[in-house]
Design an enzyme around this catalytic site. Sequence first.
Site: not given
Length: 260
Positions: A148, A162
């Site tokens: 990400s 995350y």
Amino acid sequence: MQLKDKVAVITGSAAGIGRQAAVRFASEGARVVVSDLDDAAGAETVAHIRSGGGEAAYCHSDVTRVSDLEALMKFAAETYGGVDIFWHNAGTAGASAPSSGAGYHPGVTEQDWDQQMNVHLKAGFFGARLAVEQMLARGGGSILFTSSAAALKPPVGNAPAYPIAKHGLILLTKMMAVDLARHNIRVNAICPASIRTAMIEGLLADETTKGIVDGLVQQMPMGRILEMDEVANCATFLVSDQASALTGTVLPIDGGRTSL
């Protein structure tokens, strides 16, 4: 066809980026193993691919369970003869509230922390390791991880589990790339920012999380949410022989966000 006769296993491919890529890989000649928890959506994805003349099969898999990953690789071997491409794409945004800015992040729960590490990092490590066993017998292969942009430049106000899990995938990419290069197995990662998936749409629809996406878009020079096709294009290139010189590559797909 960039992926003709390749066998590609994609986790989290019943919807979103994974589904888009599964359809794209099949159109490029790959035989695709669609893997997910959502059996109905997985079956529909396979039917869609077959209706377009592609080859695909579905295997239910909970990537947080190593036994399921073992079954997934066995399914690929029994159905199509082995694995040439493994893309660990399965992921979750998690349930923890965004950070309030406090350094100790009081909103993060133990359950969410474990979920993030298991879905992204644990599954990536064990899934790739199992895929390598088959790739060695086939003379090489390609591994791809979905990390990400948040792992490269964490957004302000984002809960930490995350991006930390996704950053772990970047280090895993580089470590595996170095170790496996001599075996003709390439390992790369993509780092998408705000991509128009159901997960992003869900964050946008919730007032408690909408600011996470809005903040990301505001930081992107292109100033827009990116499309799933744009991710699938990059992924197809990275797993194909056209990227034969690339391993250990971490590719931001972020509208320029991490260049700032």
